[in-house]
Design a protein around this motif. Structure first.
Motif, PDB file in Angstrom:
ATOM      1  N   GLN A 242       0.822  -1.204   0.000  1.00  0.00           N
ATOM      2  CA  GLN A 242       0.000   0.000   0.000  1.00  0.00           C
ATOM      3  C   GLN A 242       0.862   1.262   0.000  1.00  0.00           C
ATOM      4  O   GLN A 242       0.538   2.252  -0.655  1.00  0.00           O
ATOM      5  N   LEU A 243       1.974   1.210   0.723  1.00  0.00           N
ATOM      6  CA  LEU A 243       2.875   2.360   0.757  1.00  0.00           C
ATOM      7  C   LEU A 243       3.385   2.680  -0.647  1.00  0.00           C
ATOM      8  O   LEU A 243       3.323   3.827  -1.095  1.00  0.00           O
ATOM      9  N   VAL A 244       3.882   1.674  -1.351  1.00  0.00           N
ATOM     10  CA  VAL A 244       4.432   1.922  -2.678  1.00  0.00           C
ATOM     11  C   VAL A 244       3.337   2.261  -3.678  1.00  0.00           C
ATOM     12  O   VAL A 244       3.545   3.032  -4.624  1.00  0.00           O
ATOM     13  N   GLU A 245       2.137   1.724  -3.462  1.00  0.00           N
ATOM     14  CA  GLU A 245       1.038   2.018  -4.369  1.00  0.00           C
ATOM     15  C   GLU A 245       0.642   3.491  -4.309  1.00  0.00           C
ATOM     16  O   GLU A 245       0.199   4.072  -5.296  1.00  0.00           O
ATOM     17  N   GLY A 246       0.814   4.112  -3.135  1.00  0.00           N
ATOM     18  CA  GLY A 246       0.469   5.519  -2.987  1.00  0.00           C
ATOM     19  C   GLY A 246       1.231   6.404  -3.960  1.00  0.00           C
ATOM     20  O   GLY A 246       0.651   7.253  -4.641  1.00  0.00           O
ATOM     21  N   ILE A 247       2.560   6.205  -4.069  1.00  0.00           N
ATOM     22  CA  ILE A 247       3.333   7.040  -4.992  1.00  0.00           C
ATOM     23  C   ILE A 247       3.171   6.586  -6.436  1.00  0.00           C
ATOM     24  O   ILE A 247       3.351   7.388  -7.359  1.00  0.00           O
ATOM     25  N   ALA A 248       2.846   5.312  -6.642  1.00  0.00           N
ATOM     26  CA  ALA A 248       2.575   4.867  -8.005  1.00  0.00           C
ATOM     27  C   ALA A 248       1.346   5.586  -8.552  1.00  0.00           C
ATOM     28  O   ALA A 248       1.329   6.040  -9.700  1.00  0.00           O
TER      29      ALA A 248
ATOM     30  N   SER B 182      13.008  -5.571  -4.479  1.00  0.00           N
ATOM     31  CA  SER B 182      12.674  -5.912  -5.863  1.00  0.00           C
ATOM     32  C   SER B 182      11.180  -6.126  -6.040  1.00  0.00           C
ATOM     33  O   SER B 182      10.607  -5.772  -7.082  1.00  0.00           O
ATOM     34  N   GLU B 183      10.513  -6.685  -5.033  1.00  0.00           N
ATOM     35  CA  GLU B 183       9.066  -6.878  -5.108  1.00  0.00           C
ATOM     36  C   GLU B 183       8.334  -5.536  -5.095  1.00  0.00           C
ATOM     37  O   GLU B 183       7.334  -5.346  -5.807  1.00  0.00           O
ATOM     38  N   LEU B 184       8.823  -4.598  -4.299  1.00  0.00           N
ATOM     39  CA  LEU B 184       8.189  -3.284  -4.228  1.00  0.00           C
ATOM     40  C   LEU B 184       8.379  -2.512  -5.535  1.00  0.00           C
ATOM     41  O   LEU B 184       7.451  -1.855  -6.023  1.00  0.00           O
ATOM     42  N   VAL B 185       9.568  -2.592  -6.094  1.00  0.00           N
ATOM     43  CA  VAL B 185       9.824  -1.923  -7.366  1.00  0.00           C
ATOM     44  C   VAL B 185       8.938  -2.498  -8.461  1.00  0.00           C
ATOM     45  O   VAL B 185       8.380  -1.765  -9.287  1.00  0.00           O
ATOM     46  N   ALA B 186       8.781  -3.824  -8.463  1.00  0.00           N
ATOM     47  CA  ALA B 186       7.926  -4.464  -9.465  1.00  0.00           C
ATOM     48  C   ALA B 186       6.474  -4.030  -9.302  1.00  0.00           C
ATOM     49  O   ALA B 186       5.756  -3.822 -10.290  1.00  0.00           O
ATOM     50  N   HIS B 187       6.022  -3.890  -8.060  1.00  0.00           N
ATOM     51  CA  HIS B 187       4.639  -3.462  -7.828  1.00  0.00           C
ATOM     52  C   HIS B 187       4.445  -2.026  -8.288  1.00  0.00           C
ATOM     53  O   HIS B 187       3.408  -1.691  -8.873  1.00  0.00           O
ATOM     54  N   TYR B 188       5.430  -1.192  -8.048  1.00  0.00           N
ATOM     55  CA  TYR B 188       5.366   0.190  -8.523  1.00  0.00           C
ATOM     56  C   TYR B 188       5.221   0.228 -10.039  1.00  0.00           C
ATOM     57  O   TYR B 188       4.411   0.991 -10.589  1.00  0.00           O
ATOM     58  N   ALA B 189       6.022  -0.575 -10.710  1.00  0.00           N
ATOM     59  CA  ALA B 189       5.973  -0.606 -12.173  1.00  0.00           C
ATOM     60  C   ALA B 189       4.604  -1.044 -12.670  1.00  0.00           C
ATOM     61  O   ALA B 189       4.051  -0.477 -13.616  1.00  0.00           O
ATOM     62  N   GLN B 190       4.042  -2.048 -12.001  1.00  0.00           N
ATOM     63  CA  GLN B 190       2.734  -2.572 -12.416  1.00  0.00           C
ATOM     64  C   GLN B 190       1.645  -1.512 -12.262  1.00  0.00           C
ATOM     65  O   GLN B 190       0.794  -1.349 -13.146  1.00  0.00           O
ATOM     66  N   VAL B 191       1.643  -0.786 -11.149  1.00  0.00           N
ATOM     67  CA  VAL B 191       0.586   0.187 -10.879  1.00  0.00           C
ATOM     68  C   VAL B 191       0.813   1.480 -11.660  1.00  0.00           C
ATOM     69  O   VAL B 191      -0.130   2.064 -12.203  1.00  0.00           O
ATOM     70  N   SER B 192       2.056   1.939 -11.744  1.00  0.00           N
ATOM     71  CA  SER B 192       2.347   3.229 -12.364  1.00  0.00           C
ATOM     72  C   SER B 192       2.435   3.162 -13.883  1.00  0.00           C
ATOM     73  O   SER B 192       2.207   4.164 -14.574  1.00  0.00           O
ATOM     74  N   GLY B 193       2.819   1.990 -14.396  1.00  0.00           N
ATOM     75  CA  GLY B 193       3.049   1.863 -15.829  1.00  0.00           C
ATOM     76  C   GLY B 193       4.395   2.391 -16.275  1.00  0.00           C
ATOM     77  O   GLY B 193       4.678   2.454 -17.470  1.00  0.00           O
ATOM     78  N   ARG B 194       5.277   2.748 -15.332  1.00  0.00           N
ATOM     79  CA  ARG B 194       6.603   3.279 -15.665  1.00  0.00           C
ATOM     80  C   ARG B 194       7.638   2.152 -15.669  1.00  0.00           C
ATOM     81  O   ARG B 194       7.518   1.182 -14.922  1.00  0.00           O
ATOM     82  N   GLN B 195       8.651   2.304 -16.523  1.00  0.00           N
ATOM     83  CA  GLN B 195       9.736   1.321 -16.532  1.00  0.00           C
ATOM     84  C   GLN B 195      10.635   1.549 -15.320  1.00  0.00           C
ATOM     85  O   GLN B 195      10.780   2.688 -14.841  1.00  0.00           O
ATOM     86  N   VAL B 196      11.237   0.483 -14.805  1.00  0.00           N
ATOM     87  CA  VAL B 196      12.048   0.568 -13.587  1.00  0.00           C
ATOM     88  C   VAL B 196      13.422  -0.073 -13.780  1.00  0.00           C
ATOM     89  O   VAL B 196      14.055  -0.484 -12.814  1.00  0.00           O
TER      90      VAL B 196
END
Length: 344
Positions: free
Chosen positions: A132-138, A270-284
């Motif tokens: 949820q924390l990482v999803e907020g900034i995504a 790595s799991e958090l970065v992957a979740h950010y990419a999935q929600v934000s649509g940005r490459q990481v």
């Protein structure tokens, strides 16, 4: 606080409870901001205001914060409701705004207590806090900042080109000792850039300390708070800021004690970065750049506190942390196999 003046102003802007007494209580605060809980009739809000001792620039900062939370209205980003703002310093002596009061809990209010139930024992539920924390900034990175009237909030053009010069100049003004690794990390940042740069709204100091969660499981982010550093820049720096010091092995006992929060059992970086990419649509693929920048920048920010520590033991503790961060930034710069676009 002059409740009479506050009440007159609230009446003038048409807030609920006209003529009724104001109930207020102090929530938290520091050198830059104070927060009070305000109740009046049907209104339940939080009042955010600089203390009298804060520099005049904080009035401008308060109005800047207001612009951000007002612009988030109707977005998917968890945020406090924008209720009303007052730029007239004759009312309470400083600019201030009212935002919706969040019925939730903050990790910062729990030092020594651990996570609240069920996150204290249920590790699956605890993992949800991190996601949820990482999803907020995504979600924040997806906000159309131009359509929401924030086109002049920051200077995205040249954002990365300015970072090293701006912060090294700041360090020179406060410098009181040598920081091993500074030259290595600074040189690497000067000569590298991200793979791409898609400007967006960023928080600027994103971490567990600056969010609130709803009560109970599953984990649900209630609001991102404290927008003092909010700007239009590169949102992936928020991700780098959040993750750069996250324990690599969250199954190790040390993950529970290496930060102001217990990371044990949470997802790894790595799991958090992957979740950010999935929600934000940005490459990481270029996150090493942001990890180096975050470590390097935080070291400089904390060095300011250390240089003015005096007898303050809390600020004195920044000393070894700064050295560790700068050395880590340099080590990552020297060992990363990441090959971003070279700076011109």
């Amino acid at each position: 606080m002059d409740l009479g003046r506050l009440g007159d102003w609230m009446d003038g802007v048409g807030l609920p409870g006209k003529g009724e007494p104001i109930e207020h209580s102090y929530v938290t605060g520091g050198a830059q901001n104070e927060i009070y809980e305000i109740r009046r009739g049907e209104l339940h809000a939080a009042l955010r205001i600089p203390p009298p001792s804060a520099p005049d620039s904080r009035d401008t900062g308060i109005l800047r914060e207001w612009r951000i939370i007002e612009a988030l209205d109707g977005s998917d980003v968890p945020h406090t409701e924008a209720v009303a703002v007052c730029a007239d310093t004759s009312v309470l002596g400083r600019a201030f705004y009212l935002m919706g009061f969040v019925d939730g809990w903050s990790p910062m209010g729990r030092q020594g207590q651990g996570w609240p139930a069920p996150f204290d024992t249920d590790l699956d539920a605890r993992r949800g806090l991190a996601y949820q924390l990482v999803e907020g900034i995504a979600l924040l990175s997806k906000v159309d900042w131009q359509a929401r009237g924030l086109g002049d909030l920051g200077r995205p053009d040249g954002f990365h080109e300015r970072q090293v010069d701006r912060w090294t100049a700041f360090l020179e003004r406060i410098k009181g000792r040598e920081l091993p690794g500074l030259d290595v990390a600074s040189d690497w940042l000067r000569h590298h850039r991200p793979l791409d740069f898609v400007p967006g709204l960023m928080h600027g100091d994103y971490q567990f300390a600056n969010v609130m969660f709803q009560h109970g499981a599953p984990a649900r982010l209630a609001a991102i708070v404290d927008w003092e550093m909010g700007t239009v820049g590169d949102p992936k720096l928020d991700l780098g800021w959040m993750v750069h010091s996250w324990p690599e092995d969250t199954s190790a006992p040390e993950a529970a004690t290496t930060s102001y929060v217990d990371h044990y059992g949470m997802p790894g970086p790595s799991e958090l970065v992957a979740h950010y990419a999935q929600v934000s649509g940005r490459q990481v693929e270029d996150m090493d750049y942001y990890f180096i920048l975050a470590k390097w920048k935080l070291a400089i920010v904390l060095e300011q506190g250390y240089q003015r520590a005096g007898d303050d033991e809390k600020l004195q503790a920044f000393g070894p942390i700064v050295l560790e961060l700068m050395r880590a930034a340099a080590d990552l710069a020297e060992t990363t196999d990441y090959a971003p676009r070279m700076a011109r």
